[in-house]
Write an enzyme that holds these catalytic residues in place. Structure first.
Site, PDB file in Angstrom:
ATOM      1  N   THR A 264       0.823  -1.212   0.000  1.00  0.00           N
ATOM      2  CA  THR A 264       0.000   0.000   0.000  1.00  0.00           C
ATOM      3  C   THR A 264       0.854   1.258   0.000  1.00  0.00           C
ATOM      4  O   THR A 264       0.536   2.246  -0.675  1.00  0.00           O
ATOM      5  CB  THR A 264      -0.942   0.008   1.218  1.00  0.00           C
ATOM      6  OG1 THR A 264      -1.778  -1.153   1.174  1.00  0.00           O
ATOM      7  CG2 THR A 264      -1.814   1.244   1.237  1.00  0.00           C
ATOM      8  N   CYS A 265       1.948   1.212   0.721  1.00  0.00           N
ATOM      9  CA  CYS A 265       2.835   2.377   0.800  1.00  0.00           C
ATOM     10  C   CYS A 265       3.434   2.711  -0.566  1.00  0.00           C
ATOM     11  O   CYS A 265       3.560   3.878  -0.933  1.00  0.00           O
ATOM     12  CB  CYS A 265       3.952   2.119   1.804  1.00  0.00           C
ATOM     13  SG  CYS A 265       3.363   1.650   3.444  1.00  0.00           S
TER      14      CYS A 265
END
Length: 247
Positions: free
Chosen positions: A50-51
């Site tokens: 996600t980052c």
């Protein structure tokens, strides 16, 4: 899990060990925040899904709009070492966000955002959050809800931009498909540069992995340049000239 909301309080005073030009450089909290309006977003780890796919790239995209709305700098903080953060910035071609390694987790602990990720083999890491900091004092925090896993609901760049200015407009991102030695491609880039319009260049041809078939598939044409603005296909260099003249 108890997470702290630091609104109205000063950020922790720490010194970050960073890398710059292949040298160690100590950067203090005062240097980063004093007299500035700063957007901070913190995340569990560099190179994590996600980052890498959403959190950092979108802040990098919206950075020019955030700056137009009074933000002096944008910081990404993670409990990672300086080498990892430097490699991550290069991997994602980050130009508009400064990545800050909180290797010893001092800042994250001081923010009350240090959590146990031992089940993932991460040890102690930062909970995901974002905040707007003015002259070292937290004005607003967006803290992800206390749910299992890694929620990503409120600390995103769009939420921060809407808080700062609900009427701010998304930038019209520009992408050019080009080929080495193409004079029309050079002309298209020059037109954009003259107007200070940032763009992403996608190289095609031998050794790039992108063929004329790919260009045709996305644009309906096999020649270059092919220009897209805000997701809309503009066309070649002549089409771009007409578009810019009308806008």
């Amino acid at each position: 899990m108890k997470l702290s909301n630091m609104e109205g309080k000063a950020v922790p005073q720490v010194t970050f060990r960073t890398r710059e030009n292949n040298q160690w450089k100590d950067v203090s909290t005062k240097e980063l925040f004093a007299g500035k309006t700063v957007v901070v977003f913190a995340l569990p780890g560099a190179f994590t899904p996600t980052c890498s796919s959403s959190h950092l790239p979108r802040y990098n995209e919206l950075a020019p709009v955030l700056r137009e709305n009074g933000v002096d700098s944008i910081l990404c903080i993670s409990v990672n070492d300086a080498f990892v953060m430097e490699a991550w910035a290069k991997e994602l071609a980050v130009e508009n966000v400064r990545l800050i390694p909180d290797g010893n987790a001092e800042f994250t602990a001081g923010m009350g955002m240090l959590v146990d990720k031992a089940d993932l083999g991460f040890g102690r890491r930062s909970w995901r959050y974002s905040m707007l900091v003015k002259d070292g004092v937290v004005e607003k925090m967006f803290i992800e809800p206390d749910k299992p896993g890694d929620p990503f609901e409120v600390s995103d760049a769009d939420t921060m931009l809407r808080y700062i200015n609900p009427n701010a407009q998304d930038p019209a991102f520009i992408t050019l498909f080009t080929r080495e030695g193409c004079p029309h491609c050079a002309r298209a880039k020059a037109m954009l540069q003259e107007r200070n319009l940032p763009y992403e260049e996608v190289h095609t041809g031998m050794g790039t992995g992108i063929s004329s078939r790919t260009v045709r598939a996305v644009s309906g044409r096999s020649t270059v340049p092919q220009i897209f603005i805000g997701g809309k296909h503009i066309g070649g260099a002549d089409d771009l000239a007409k578009y810019l003249a009308a806008h």
